[in-house]
Design an enzyme around this catalytic site. Structure first.
Site, PDB file in Angstrom:
ATOM      1  N   ASN A  57      26.253 -23.570  23.634  1.00  0.00           N
ATOM      2  CA  ASN A  57      25.519 -24.943  23.558  1.00  0.00           C
ATOM      3  C   ASN A  57      23.803 -25.266  23.465  1.00  0.00           C
ATOM      4  O   ASN A  57      23.446 -26.362  23.091  1.00  0.00           O
ATOM      5  CB  ASN A  57      26.179 -25.459  24.845  1.00  0.00           C
ATOM      6  CG  ASN A  57      28.525 -25.645  23.955  1.00  0.00           C
ATOM      7  OD1 ASN A  57      28.345 -25.520  23.554  1.00  0.00           O
ATOM      8  ND2 ASN A  57      28.468 -25.076  25.594  1.00  0.00           N
ATOM      9  N   LYS A 180       2.446   0.502  -1.121  1.00  0.00           N
ATOM     10  CA  LYS A 180       3.705  -0.887  -1.419  1.00  0.00           C
ATOM     11  C   LYS A 180       3.822  -0.037  -2.685  1.00  0.00           C
ATOM     12  O   LYS A 180       3.323   0.672  -3.172  1.00  0.00           O
ATOM     13  CB  LYS A 180       2.341  -2.054  -1.345  1.00  0.00           C
ATOM     14  CG  LYS A 180       2.777  -3.255  -2.230  1.00  0.00           C
ATOM     15  CD  LYS A 180       2.595  -3.202  -3.415  1.00  0.00           C
ATOM     16  CE  LYS A 180       2.796  -4.035  -4.694  1.00  0.00           C
ATOM     17  NZ  LYS A 180       2.013  -4.418  -5.466  1.00  0.00           N
ATOM     18  N   HIS A 192      -5.449   8.195   7.245  1.00  0.00           N
ATOM     19  CA  HIS A 192      -5.946   6.879   7.984  1.00  0.00           C
ATOM     20  C   HIS A 192      -6.678   6.283   7.175  1.00  0.00           C
ATOM     21  O   HIS A 192      -7.456   6.776   6.068  1.00  0.00           O
ATOM     22  CB  HIS A 192      -6.896   7.814   8.937  1.00  0.00           C
ATOM     23  CG  HIS A 192      -7.865   8.959   9.190  1.00  0.00           C
ATOM     24  ND1 HIS A 192      -7.804   9.682   9.695  1.00  0.00           N
ATOM     25  CD2 HIS A 192      -8.341   9.512   8.079  1.00  0.00           C
ATOM     26  CE1 HIS A 192      -8.386  10.973   9.264  1.00  0.00           C
ATOM     27  NE2 HIS A 192      -8.983  10.899   8.271  1.00  0.00           N
ATOM     28  N   ASN A 206      -4.570  15.287  -1.028  1.00  0.00           N
ATOM     29  CA  ASN A 206      -4.506  15.505   0.690  1.00  0.00           C
ATOM     30  C   ASN A 206      -6.245  14.169   0.227  1.00  0.00           C
ATOM     31  O   ASN A 206      -6.809  13.743  -0.676  1.00  0.00           O
ATOM     32  CB  ASN A 206      -5.595  16.303   0.969  1.00  0.00           C
ATOM     33  CG  ASN A 206      -6.262  15.850   2.451  1.00  0.00           C
ATOM     34  OD1 ASN A 206      -5.957  15.649   3.762  1.00  0.00           O
ATOM     35  ND2 ASN A 206      -7.842  15.293   2.375  1.00  0.00           N
ATOM     36  N   TYR A 216      -4.932  -3.902  -8.862  1.00  0.00           N
ATOM     37  CA  TYR A 216      -4.899  -5.678  -9.042  1.00  0.00           C
ATOM     38  C   TYR A 216      -6.165  -6.079  -9.853  1.00  0.00           C
ATOM     39  O   TYR A 216      -7.240  -6.134  -9.253  1.00  0.00           O
ATOM     40  CB  TYR A 216      -4.445  -6.402  -7.813  1.00  0.00           C
ATOM     41  CG  TYR A 216      -4.306  -7.773  -8.346  1.00  0.00           C
ATOM     42  CD1 TYR A 216      -3.828  -8.321  -9.690  1.00  0.00           C
ATOM     43  CD2 TYR A 216      -4.730  -9.200  -7.803  1.00  0.00           C
ATOM     44  CE1 TYR A 216      -3.142  -9.334  -9.787  1.00  0.00           C
ATOM     45  CE2 TYR A 216      -4.910 -10.091  -8.116  1.00  0.00           C
ATOM     46  CZ  TYR A 216      -4.068 -10.464  -8.895  1.00  0.00           C
ATOM     47  OH  TYR A 216      -3.893 -11.946  -9.789  1.00  0.00           O
ATOM     48  N   ALA A 252     -16.635  12.001  -2.049  1.00  0.00           N
ATOM     49  CA  ALA A 252     -16.533  11.065  -1.565  1.00  0.00           C
ATOM     50  C   ALA A 252     -17.276  10.000  -1.811  1.00  0.00           C
ATOM     51  O   ALA A 252     -18.841  10.187  -2.231  1.00  0.00           O
ATOM     52  CB  ALA A 252     -17.152  11.115   0.199  1.00  0.00           C
ATOM     53  N   ARG A 269     -20.937   7.782  -7.852  1.00  0.00           N
ATOM     54  CA  ARG A 269     -21.788   7.152  -7.493  1.00  0.00           C
ATOM     55  C   ARG A 269     -23.397   7.570  -7.407  1.00  0.00           C
ATOM     56  O   ARG A 269     -23.695   8.676  -8.039  1.00  0.00           O
ATOM     57  CB  ARG A 269     -21.796   7.839  -6.144  1.00  0.00           C
ATOM     58  CG  ARG A 269     -22.254   9.828  -5.394  1.00  0.00           C
ATOM     59  CD  ARG A 269     -21.587   9.670  -4.223  1.00  0.00           C
ATOM     60  NE  ARG A 269     -21.884  11.269  -3.985  1.00  0.00           N
ATOM     61  CZ  ARG A 269     -21.322  12.123  -3.072  1.00  0.00           C
ATOM     62  NH1 ARG A 269     -20.674  12.203  -2.503  1.00  0.00           N
ATOM     63  NH2 ARG A 269     -21.785  13.761  -3.428  1.00  0.00           N
TER      64      ARG A 269
END
Length: 287
Positions: A57, A180, A192, A206, A216, A252, A269
């Site tokens: 209740n 995702k 990580h 890796n 996106y 990298a 880079r």
């Protein structure tokens, strides 16, 4: 409580139930007294389980009922061989299936149509919703939704497996990783601080720290493909649609905007330049 009536007897007294009470409400329970006053019989039944007649209740009573239901589910799981060292915060939905010798640690929530295999360690502080999880999976302080996680996978801590993902056998997803709508091949490591979205990742790949699949463009989502045995260097951006070939490397700090052939090294880079004495001159100018 619960009441059983013969239909004719109940219909015969419903019109006589009044609302002359403190709440000015119509109480069905008054029908029992009215039926008895007409010379009909009323009996009682004592339930062996007092919890079966409990009602809610208010929110406090609802919490009590939820606690009872939670304990019953956990008791059933333990009878089937699931282990708990402390049930604090452990909530398992009624449709969840968990194999023997799986350990649920405190703070674990498993809900929806989830199926978990045997010999897993789930938690602490994890949320799994409508996933299929194989045997021997370690899922630590993370969340997963509507995905498949095959045997021998390790996830976490602090990772997020969003819907429509498949993590094949022996995949490692480390801390602060988000995946995702992607397939991750057998034995691949995403250790990580990495985002993998709308991607098809091969086996034994890796990913270094801080990698991103840039899926996106502001209008549409595009897919990234990484073939078997590729090595994605730290802080690589894979700007989809793009493909990294088999055994290929990315240096990298590289931003990859074109396909990388098999066995190639992609470097995208600015070349480093050291300007000698720059700091000294800057400080002298400031003074």
């Amino acid at each position: 409580g619960a009441y059983w009536f013969k239909a004719d007897a109940l219909l015969g007294v419903l019109g006589e139930i009044g609302s002359e009470n403190a709440q000015h409400e119509f109480y069905l329970t008054d029908a029992v007294t009215l039926i008895y006053q007409k010379g009909l019989r009323a009996g009682s039944f004592l339930s062996a389980d007092p919890d079966i007649v409990l009602g809610a209740n208010d929110r406090a009573q609802l919490l009590q009922l939820n606690g009872i239901a939670r304990k019953r589910v956990l008791a059933r799981l333990m009878e089937d061989g699931v282990s708990l060292i402390d049930d604090s915060g452990v909530i398992v939905g009624p449709d969840v299936k968990i194999g023997a010798d799986t350990l649920l640690l405190p703070g674990t929530i498993v809900r929806g149509s989830t199926s978990i295999g045997s010999g897993c360690v789930i938690g602490p502080n994890s949320l799994i919703e409508s996933c299929t999880i194989g045997d021997g999976v370690v899922f630590n302080a993370s969340q997963a939704y509507r995905s498949r996680i095959d045997s021998g996978v390790t996830v976490g801590p602090f990772s997020h497996i969003r819907p429509d993902c498949v993590l094949h056998e022996r995949v490692h997803v480390g801390d602060f990783v988000e995946i995702k709508n992607s397939g991750i091949g057998e034995g691949t490591k995403v250790s990580h601080l990495t985002y993998v979205g709308d991607s098809d990742i091969g086996a034994q790949v890796n990913f270094g720290c801080g990698c991103v699949t840039v899926n996106y463009d502001g209008v549409s989502k595009h897919r990234t493909k990484v073939c078997d045995h590729a090595f994605i260097g730290c802080n690589t951006n894979l700007v989809s649609p793009v493909e990294v070939g088999e055994n290929a490397y990315t240096a990298a700090g590289t931003t990859v905007t074109r396909n990388v052939p098999d066995n190639a090294l992609a470097v995208g880079r600015t070349r480093q330049e050291n300007i000698e004495g720059w700091v000294t001159r800057k400080r002298q100018k400031k003074d």
